[in-house]
Design a protein around this motif. Structure first.
Motif, PDB file in Angstrom:
ATOM      1  N   UNK A  71      21.572 -16.784 -50.378  1.00 14.08           N
ATOM      2  CA  UNK A  71      22.481 -18.422 -49.998  1.00 14.08           C
ATOM      3  C   UNK A  71      21.427 -18.918 -51.112  1.00 14.08           C
ATOM      4  N   UNK A  72      21.117 -19.237 -51.902  1.00 10.76           N
ATOM      5  CA  UNK A  72      19.525 -19.822 -52.674  1.00 10.76           C
ATOM      6  C   UNK A  72      20.088 -20.910 -52.706  1.00 10.76           C
ATOM      7  N   UNK A  73      21.011 -21.773 -51.637  1.00 12.04           N
ATOM      8  CA  UNK A  73      21.240 -23.074 -51.759  1.00 12.04           C
ATOM      9  C   UNK A  73      20.521 -22.860 -50.226  1.00 12.04           C
ATOM     10  N   UNK A  74      20.237 -23.019 -49.244  1.00 10.15           N
ATOM     11  CA  UNK A  74      20.046 -23.175 -47.761  1.00 10.15           C
ATOM     12  C   UNK A  74      18.358 -22.263 -48.324  1.00 10.15           C
ATOM     13  N   UNK A  75      18.268 -21.172 -49.123  1.00  9.20           N
ATOM     14  CA  UNK A  75      16.413 -20.678 -49.811  1.00  9.20           C
ATOM     15  C   UNK A  75      15.465 -21.856 -50.339  1.00  9.20           C
ATOM     16  N   UNK A  76      16.812 -22.965 -50.700  1.00 11.04           N
ATOM     17  CA  UNK A  76      15.885 -24.024 -51.636  1.00 11.04           C
ATOM     18  C   UNK A  76      16.103 -25.458 -50.777  1.00 11.04           C
ATOM     19  N   UNK A  77      16.477 -25.091 -49.827  1.00 12.21           N
ATOM     20  CA  UNK A  77      16.646 -25.690 -48.732  1.00 12.21           C
ATOM     21  C   UNK A  77      15.457 -25.864 -47.895  1.00 12.21           C
ATOM     22  N   UNK A 137       9.018 -28.256 -37.247  1.00 16.11           N
ATOM     23  CA  UNK A 137      10.061 -28.675 -39.206  1.00 16.11           C
ATOM     24  C   UNK A 137       9.462 -27.629 -40.049  1.00 16.11           C
ATOM     25  N   UNK A 138       8.036 -27.563 -39.966  1.00 16.13           N
ATOM     26  CA  UNK A 138       7.711 -26.206 -41.522  1.00 16.13           C
ATOM     27  C   UNK A 138       8.155 -25.251 -40.785  1.00 16.13           C
ATOM     28  N   UNK A 139       8.359 -24.882 -39.351  1.00 15.08           N
ATOM     29  CA  UNK A 139       8.679 -23.439 -39.121  1.00 15.08           C
ATOM     30  C   UNK A 139      10.258 -23.296 -39.104  1.00 15.08           C
ATOM     31  N   UNK A 140      11.134 -24.425 -38.938  1.00 14.32           N
ATOM     32  CA  UNK A 140      12.237 -24.287 -39.210  1.00 14.32           C
ATOM     33  C   UNK A 140      12.303 -24.455 -40.768  1.00 14.32           C
ATOM     34  N   UNK A 141      12.097 -24.932 -41.390  1.00 12.46           N
ATOM     35  CA  UNK A 141      12.042 -24.660 -43.081  1.00 12.46           C
ATOM     36  C   UNK A 141      11.706 -23.025 -43.302  1.00 12.46           C
ATOM     37  N   UNK A 142      10.625 -22.909 -42.596  1.00 15.94           N
ATOM     38  CA  UNK A 142      10.280 -21.031 -43.250  1.00 15.94           C
ATOM     39  C   UNK A 142      11.327 -20.262 -43.217  1.00 15.94           C
ATOM     40  N   UNK A 143      12.198 -20.612 -41.717  1.00 19.73           N
ATOM     41  CA  UNK A 143      13.176 -20.002 -40.900  1.00 19.73           C
ATOM     42  C   UNK A 143      14.291 -19.714 -41.332  1.00 19.73           C
TER      43      UNK A 143
END
Length: 67
Positions: free
Chosen positions: A25-31, A9-15
């Motif tokens: 895409x600032x929304x995707x980056x923040x998410x 999950x951490x790796x997925x969030x980092x990616x």
């Protein structure tokens, strides 16, 4: 020790955060950053729980050992 799910999950969030940053895409980056941070905190909480369990088990052992 943090489980494999938290690591994933951490790796997925980092990616996801990096993809958002690269695409603008600032929304995707923040998410992505939020998901990564949440997974990191969950892993840290599990590690702390494991450490506490080890301490409690050590104290129990100290009182139950018989010579």
């Amino acid at each position: 020790m943090a489980d494999l799910g938290n690591t994933f999950d951490k790796l997925k969030g980092d990616l996801k955060g990096k993809a958002g940053e690269a695409s603008g895409d600032s929304h995707l980056e923040a998410e992505g950053k939020t998901e990564s941070a949440a997974a990191g905190l969950k892993g840290a909480a599990q590690d702390a729980g494991d450490t506490l369990k080890g301490v409690v088990d050590g104290v129990k052992d100290a009182f139950t050992k018989k010579d």
